[in-house]
Scaffold this motif. Sequence first.
Motif, PDB file in Angstrom:
ATOM      1  N   GLU A  29       0.811  -1.220   0.000  1.00 25.37           N
ATOM      2  CA  GLU A  29       0.000   0.000   0.000  1.00 25.37           C
ATOM      3  C   GLU A  29       0.846   1.273   0.000  1.00 25.37           C
ATOM      4  OE1 GLU A  29      -3.119   0.077   2.865  1.00 25.37           O
ATOM      5  OE2 GLU A  29      -3.857  -1.921   2.364  1.00 25.37           O
ATOM      6  N   ALA A  30       2.171   1.126   0.044  1.00 29.04           N
ATOM      7  CA  ALA A  30       3.053   2.301   0.001  1.00 29.04           C
ATOM      8  C   ALA A  30       3.137   2.836  -1.421  1.00 29.04           C
ATOM      9  CB  ALA A  30       4.446   1.926   0.504  1.00 29.04           C
ATOM     10  N   ARG A  31       3.149   4.170  -1.566  1.00 30.29           N
ATOM     11  CA  ARG A  31       3.233   4.802  -2.871  1.00 30.29           C
ATOM     12  C   ARG A  31       4.231   5.954  -2.817  1.00 30.29           C
ATOM     13  NH1 ARG A  31       0.847   0.851  -3.317  1.00 30.29           N
ATOM     14  NH2 ARG A  31      -1.207   0.449  -4.264  1.00 30.29           N
ATOM     15  N   LEU A  32       4.990   6.104  -3.881  1.00 31.60           N
ATOM     16  CA  LEU A  32       5.935   7.210  -3.988  1.00 31.60           C
ATOM     17  C   LEU A  32       5.268   8.391  -4.685  1.00 31.60           C
ATOM     18  CD1 LEU A  32       8.785   8.434  -3.766  1.00 31.60           C
ATOM     19  CD2 LEU A  32       9.305   7.368  -5.983  1.00 31.60           C
ATOM     20  N   ASP A  33       5.287   9.549  -4.056  1.00 34.01           N
ATOM     21  CA  ASP A  33       4.846  10.791  -4.691  1.00 34.01           C
ATOM     22  C   ASP A  33       6.078  11.390  -5.357  1.00 34.01           C
ATOM     23  OD1 ASP A  33       4.051  13.374  -5.366  1.00 34.01           O
ATOM     24  OD2 ASP A  33       2.755  13.588  -3.618  1.00 34.01           O
ATOM     25  N   VAL A  34       6.241  11.113  -6.636  1.00 29.11           N
ATOM     26  CA  VAL A  34       7.471  11.467  -7.341  1.00 29.11           C
ATOM     27  C   VAL A  34       7.695  12.975  -7.354  1.00 29.11           C
ATOM     28  CG1 VAL A  34       8.733  11.306  -9.517  1.00 29.11           C
ATOM     29  CG2 VAL A  34       7.303   9.394  -8.757  1.00 29.11           C
ATOM     30  N   ALA A  35       6.683  13.733  -7.716  1.00 31.36           N
ATOM     31  CA  ALA A  35       6.836  15.193  -7.815  1.00 31.36           C
ATOM     32  C   ALA A  35       7.168  15.798  -6.466  1.00 31.36           C
ATOM     33  CB  ALA A  35       5.557  15.812  -8.378  1.00 31.36           C
ATOM     34  N   ALA A  36       6.550  15.291  -5.402  1.00 30.56           N
ATOM     35  CA  ALA A  36       6.816  15.822  -4.066  1.00 30.56           C
ATOM     36  C   ALA A  36       8.231  15.476  -3.620  1.00 30.56           C
ATOM     37  CB  ALA A  36       5.803  15.273  -3.073  1.00 30.56           C
TER      38      ALA A  36
ATOM     39  N   GLU B  91       8.256  18.502 -11.591  1.00 34.79           N
ATOM     40  CA  GLU B  91       7.808  17.558 -12.604  1.00 34.79           C
ATOM     41  C   GLU B  91       8.940  17.410 -13.620  1.00 34.79           C
ATOM     42  OE1 GLU B  91       4.983  15.920 -12.742  1.00 34.79           O
ATOM     43  OE2 GLU B  91       3.717  16.923 -11.245  1.00 34.79           O
ATOM     44  N   ALA B  92       9.431  16.189 -13.789  1.00 38.28           N
ATOM     45  CA  ALA B  92      10.539  15.947 -14.715  1.00 38.28           C
ATOM     46  C   ALA B  92      10.528  14.481 -15.126  1.00 38.28           C
ATOM     47  CB  ALA B  92      11.882  16.298 -14.058  1.00 38.28           C
ATOM     48  N   PRO B  93      11.163  14.134 -16.258  1.00 36.08           N
ATOM     49  CA  PRO B  93      11.287  12.720 -16.621  1.00 36.08           C
ATOM     50  C   PRO B  93      12.008  11.960 -15.510  1.00 36.08           C
ATOM     51  CG  PRO B  93      11.953  14.135 -18.446  1.00 36.08           C
ATOM     52  CD  PRO B  93      11.798  15.025 -17.253  1.00 36.08           C
ATOM     53  N   LEU B  94      11.603  10.696 -15.316  1.00 40.00           N
ATOM     54  CA  LEU B  94      12.201   9.862 -14.269  1.00 40.00           C
ATOM     55  C   LEU B  94      12.828   8.634 -14.904  1.00 40.00           C
ATOM     56  CD1 LEU B  94      12.577   9.163 -11.200  1.00 40.00           C
ATOM     57  CD2 LEU B  94      10.414   7.899 -11.393  1.00 40.00           C
ATOM     58  N   ILE B  95      14.108   8.413 -14.606  1.00 39.06           N
ATOM     59  CA  ILE B  95      14.811   7.208 -15.043  1.00 39.06           C
ATOM     60  C   ILE B  95      15.136   6.366 -13.817  1.00 39.06           C
ATOM     61  CG2 ILE B  95      16.925   6.311 -16.092  1.00 39.06           C
ATOM     62  CD1 ILE B  95      16.921   8.710 -17.948  1.00 39.06           C
ATOM     63  N   VAL B  96      14.808   5.079 -13.891  1.00 36.89           N
ATOM     64  CA  VAL B  96      15.000   4.154 -12.774  1.00 36.89           C
ATOM     65  C   VAL B  96      16.059   3.133 -13.160  1.00 36.89           C
ATOM     66  CG1 VAL B  96      13.880   2.479 -11.255  1.00 36.89           C
ATOM     67  CG2 VAL B  96      12.578   4.447 -12.126  1.00 36.89           C
TER      68      VAL B  96
ATOM     69  N   ARG C  91      21.763  16.460  -7.057  1.00 39.90           N
ATOM     70  CA  ARG C  91      20.540  16.663  -6.271  1.00 39.90           C
ATOM     71  C   ARG C  91      19.317  16.011  -6.892  1.00 39.90           C
ATOM     72  NH1 ARG C  91      22.402  17.801  -1.646  1.00 39.90           N
ATOM     73  NH2 ARG C  91      20.515  18.917  -0.992  1.00 39.90           N
ATOM     74  N   ASN C  92      19.443  15.505  -8.104  1.00 44.80           N
ATOM     75  CA  ASN C  92      18.312  14.918  -8.811  1.00 44.80           C
ATOM     76  C   ASN C  92      18.327  13.396  -8.777  1.00 44.80           C
ATOM     77  OD1 ASN C  92      20.678  15.064 -10.391  1.00 44.80           O
ATOM     78  ND2 ASN C  92      19.521  14.861 -12.310  1.00 44.80           N
ATOM     79  N   LEU C  93      18.869  12.847  -7.704  1.00 43.23           N
ATOM     80  CA  LEU C  93      18.990  11.403  -7.529  1.00 43.23           C
ATOM     81  C   LEU C  93      18.443  10.992  -6.176  1.00 43.23           C
ATOM     82  CD1 LEU C  93      20.179   8.556  -8.239  1.00 43.23           C
ATOM     83  CD2 LEU C  93      22.341   9.351  -7.256  1.00 43.23           C
TER      84      LEU C  93
ATOM     85  N   THR D 108      16.683  15.805 -15.628  1.00 46.57           N
ATOM     86  CA  THR D 108      16.014  14.515 -15.464  1.00 46.57           C
ATOM     87  C   THR D 108      16.205  14.030 -14.038  1.00 46.57           C
ATOM     88  OG1 THR D 108      16.361  13.949 -17.793  1.00 46.57           O
ATOM     89  CG2 THR D 108      15.961  12.118 -16.283  1.00 46.57           C
ATOM     90  N   ASP D 109      15.182  13.353 -13.484  1.00 52.00           N
ATOM     91  CA  ASP D 109      15.290  12.766 -12.155  1.00 52.00           C
ATOM     92  C   ASP D 109      15.659  11.293 -12.269  1.00 52.00           C
ATOM     93  OD1 ASP D 109      14.622  15.148 -10.887  1.00 52.00           O
ATOM     94  OD2 ASP D 109      12.483  14.728 -10.969  1.00 52.00           O
TER      95      ASP D 109
END
Length: 241
Positions: free
Chosen positions: A52-59, A64-69, A114-116, A89-90
């Motif tokens: 039930e855990a969720r990541l709020d990426v923007a927060a 708001e930016a592209p996300l690479i995992v 800082r974007n990692l 990019t994040d």
Amino acid sequence: MPEPRTFRDEPVSFVRRSGRMSEAQERAFEEHAPFYLLDVPRDVAFTSVHPEARLDVAAEYGREAPLIVEIGSGQGHAIVAAASATPHTDFLAVEVFRAGLARTMLDAAAVDVRNLRLIEANAPEVLSTYLPEGSASEVWIFFSDPWHKKRHTKRRLIRPGFPATAGRAIADGGLLRLATDWEDYALQMREVLDDAPEFERAFDGDWAERFEGRVMTAFERKGIAKGREIRDLTYRRVSRV
């Protein structure tokens, strides 16, 4: 949250090694984990993610930016270099080995990346529930454990069922990039992804060109020195419509 379950549904693709961390590694966690390391609610194990855990990426990234995992980021060489080179990019590094996480945080802090962010967790659980659906523009999986003994191949990360898990997290048109130095595993990866309705090939011929965004690491050089060919694959997430 509800009480956690008492078992995992699937075998994990890693063996969690224990061992004492060095003073520098301990210091990395003390000084840098509050910024870089995500605090994830757990389920059945230390490396699990509560469903039930969720990541709020923007927060989390503050924009708001592209996300690479990157799955299995190891010492962090590829993802720190990429995050430093592309600040627009994040990046999210998923790794279970604490020494690798410590090295990644130290290197990222040294160049003021800082974007990692980092997460210490089992990758399929991150992809299947923790990340919002379609939130990743790319997912990288470089040199995941090939589990080369026949009795262990069921523990490989890239196996039937994984494309649906990865495909959930990747945006339509996004990319899944893979590389391995183990031929049998490369063939399995290609077979599994070719059969997956979530993906289509983003390369011509038998194998993709080497991804120029993947920095050469000591691990890759070691494989080359042993005569193993490095094989890349790139697949595109098809539209959900």
